[in-house]
Design a protein around this motif. Structure first.
Motif, PDB file in Angstrom:
ATOM      1  N   ASN A 141     -29.017  32.919  41.316  1.00 32.56           N
ATOM      2  CA  ASN A 141     -27.331  31.948  40.806  1.00 32.56           C
ATOM      3  C   ASN A 141     -27.185  30.518  40.124  1.00 32.56           C
ATOM      4  N   VAL A 142     -26.624  30.182  39.700  1.00 33.84           N
ATOM      5  CA  VAL A 142     -26.925  28.924  38.972  1.00 33.84           C
ATOM      6  C   VAL A 142     -25.564  28.686  39.682  1.00 33.84           C
ATOM      7  N   LEU A 143     -25.409  27.487  39.848  1.00 34.66           N
ATOM      8  CA  LEU A 143     -24.131  26.292  40.410  1.00 34.66           C
ATOM      9  C   LEU A 143     -24.685  24.977  39.333  1.00 34.66           C
ATOM     10  N   SER A 144     -23.767  25.416  38.341  1.00 29.28           N
ATOM     11  CA  SER A 144     -23.502  24.302  37.783  1.00 29.28           C
ATOM     12  C   SER A 144     -22.139  23.169  37.224  1.00 29.28           C
ATOM     13  N   ILE A 145     -22.122  21.761  37.453  1.00 29.08           N
ATOM     14  CA  ILE A 145     -21.898  20.728  37.635  1.00 29.08           C
ATOM     15  C   ILE A 145     -20.777  20.307  36.557  1.00 29.08           C
ATOM     16  N   PRO A 146     -19.845  19.714  36.217  1.00 30.30           N
ATOM     17  CA  PRO A 146     -20.152  18.992  34.682  1.00 30.30           C
ATOM     18  C   PRO A 146     -19.803  17.684  35.453  1.00 30.30           C
ATOM     19  N   ASN A 147     -20.393  17.264  34.536  1.00 32.88           N
ATOM     20  CA  ASN A 147     -20.253  14.823  34.100  1.00 32.88           C
ATOM     21  C   ASN A 147     -18.943  15.030  35.496  1.00 32.88           C
ATOM     22  N   ASP A 148     -17.862  14.762  34.817  1.00 29.24           N
ATOM     23  CA  ASP A 148     -16.847  14.139  34.969  1.00 29.24           C
ATOM     24  C   ASP A 148     -16.014  14.901  37.089  1.00 29.24           C
ATOM     25  N   VAL A 149     -16.371  15.853  37.028  1.00 27.89           N
ATOM     26  CA  VAL A 149     -16.120  16.228  38.524  1.00 27.89           C
ATOM     27  C   VAL A 149     -16.706  15.748  39.808  1.00 27.89           C
ATOM     28  N   SER A 150     -15.418  15.438  40.240  1.00 24.89           N
ATOM     29  CA  SER A 150     -15.648  14.652  41.866  1.00 24.89           C
ATOM     30  C   SER A 150     -17.117  14.778  42.426  1.00 24.89           C
ATOM     31  N   PRO A 151     -17.536  13.932  42.634  1.00 26.00           N
ATOM     32  CA  PRO A 151     -18.613  15.003  43.771  1.00 26.00           C
ATOM     33  C   PRO A 151     -18.338  15.226  45.323  1.00 26.00           C
ATOM     34  N   THR A 152     -17.056  14.285  45.653  1.00 26.52           N
ATOM     35  CA  THR A 152     -15.798  14.403  46.792  1.00 26.52           C
ATOM     36  C   THR A 152     -15.275  15.716  46.458  1.00 26.52           C
ATOM     37  N   ASN A 153     -15.583  16.486  45.434  1.00 30.06           N
ATOM     38  CA  ASN A 153     -14.914  18.073  45.783  1.00 30.06           C
ATOM     39  C   ASN A 153     -15.559  18.879  46.878  1.00 30.06           C
ATOM     40  N   THR A 154     -14.243  19.316  47.267  1.00 31.77           N
ATOM     41  CA  THR A 154     -15.311  21.043  47.361  1.00 31.77           C
ATOM     42  C   THR A 154     -14.667  22.163  47.309  1.00 31.77           C
ATOM     43  N   ILE A 155     -15.397  23.524  47.299  1.00 27.14           N
ATOM     44  CA  ILE A 155     -15.403  24.665  46.590  1.00 27.14           C
ATOM     45  C   ILE A 155     -14.064  25.406  48.168  1.00 27.14           C
ATOM     46  N   ASP A 156     -13.159  24.966  47.483  1.00 30.72           N
ATOM     47  CA  ASP A 156     -12.614  26.395  48.618  1.00 30.72           C
ATOM     48  C   ASP A 156     -11.685  27.576  47.434  1.00 30.72           C
ATOM     49  N   LYS A 157     -11.645  27.400  46.268  1.00 31.38           N
ATOM     50  CA  LYS A 157     -11.414  28.035  46.071  1.00 31.38           C
ATOM     51  C   LYS A 157     -11.928  28.884  44.354  1.00 31.38           C
ATOM     52  N   ILE A 158     -12.810  30.092  44.395  1.00 36.53           N
ATOM     53  CA  ILE A 158     -13.433  30.596  42.930  1.00 36.53           C
ATOM     54  C   ILE A 158     -12.487  31.703  42.623  1.00 36.53           C
TER      55      ILE A 158
END
Length: 279
Positions: A141-158
């Motif tokens: 599995n790969v989790l890819s994070i775009p450049n402008d997404v805040s690093p402080t974001n949490t994963i609460d809804k998929i």
């Protein structure tokens, strides 16, 4: 032990993804492996006699930068509350995508977490980048994070993109397991240009086959000629943190992204992606 591979070029995009990797490592009590792949230039035949010496100097400089960058990441992890999250690091020379894939196989990685750059994270990942190459060939599995997404974001809804086909049930269950690990809620997204094509009974029958209470699974059907706009609105309105897809759906996305979109839509499509390996 669960293993997470974090490829980095020490860019801002990679740094953002680093904090997502730390989140996942902490949740899973996993082993985090940071890797930096570098490519040495082709110096040509004219430098044949001195190329070895030149390469040694370049590699030494790369190693020093690597050590410094790793130390900076360790300090940032501590400052952001990840004091007890350890990681080991390694550096290798070669072509980026093949090296990452080889390392994922060698390490028996369960997840790859990496950043992606571009005007739109979703568009960039699906239309061509190092991340796209990794997604296409990854054994995990790969989790890819775009450049402008805040690093402080949490994963609460998929949200899982689906056509309500039986062959998608196993992959949904994998994503659902990931959501449970992250203490996140799950929903589904189905896209039709013409909403009348969607049969409610078809969706309900599919939901009953999942390893989840179908009555508690939120489902969305988006329609219209503009997929970007539909997903953007849903992303904002429903506070979606991660969109889960399978690599085989990339052709579908590529067609949808051929048309240009407004700057506002491009900005809102910076959505982290969770992709499963091709089967």
């Amino acid at each position: 032990m669960t293993k997470i591979l974090f490829p980095t070029d020490f860019s801002q995009a990679a740094e953002n993804a680093f904090f997502y990797a730390l989140q996942l490592t902490k949740k899973l009590n996993a082993e985090l492996v940071l890797t930096h792949i570098y490519e040495l230039p082709d110096l040509g035949r004219s430098l044949h006699n001195t190329s070895k010496e030149v390469f040694e100097i370049m590699e030494m400089e790369t190693l020093e930068k690597f050590k410094k960058s790793v130390e900076e990441l360790r300090n940032k992890a501590i400052v952001n509350g990840y004091v007890n999250v350890e990681f080991r690091q390694q550096m290798d020379e070669g072509q980026t995508v093949p090296k990452i894939i080889d390392l994922a196989i060698k390490e028996k990685a369960d997840y790859i977490v990496m950043g992606t750059t571009g005007a739109s994270g979703l568009k960039e990942v699906l239309l061509g980048s190092v991340t796209a190459g990794v997604i296409d060939r990854s054994p995990c599995n790969v989790l890819s994070i775009p450049n402008d997404v805040s690093p402080t974001n949490t994963i609460d809804k998929i949200a899982y993109l689906t056509n309500y086909q039986d062959e998608e049930i196993d992959s949904f269950n994998v994503v659902h397991d990931f959501a449970k690990i992250m203490d996140a809620s799950m929903s589904t997204i189905h896209f039709y240009k013409d909403v009348t094509e969607m049969e409610e009974s078809e969706m309900e029958e599919w939901k009953k086959k999942l390893n989840v209470d179908s009555n508690q699974l939120e489902s969305h059907v988006v329609s219209g000629a503009n997929f970007e706009e539909a997903v953007s609105r849903l992303y904002i309105d429903e506070d979606i943190d991660v969109l889960a897809i399978q690599p085989r759906k990339r052709n579908f996305f590529t067609q949808l992204f051929k048309k240009s979109v407004s700057k506002q839509m491009v900005h809102h499509l910076n959505i982290p992606l969770f992709t499963l390996p091709a089967v």
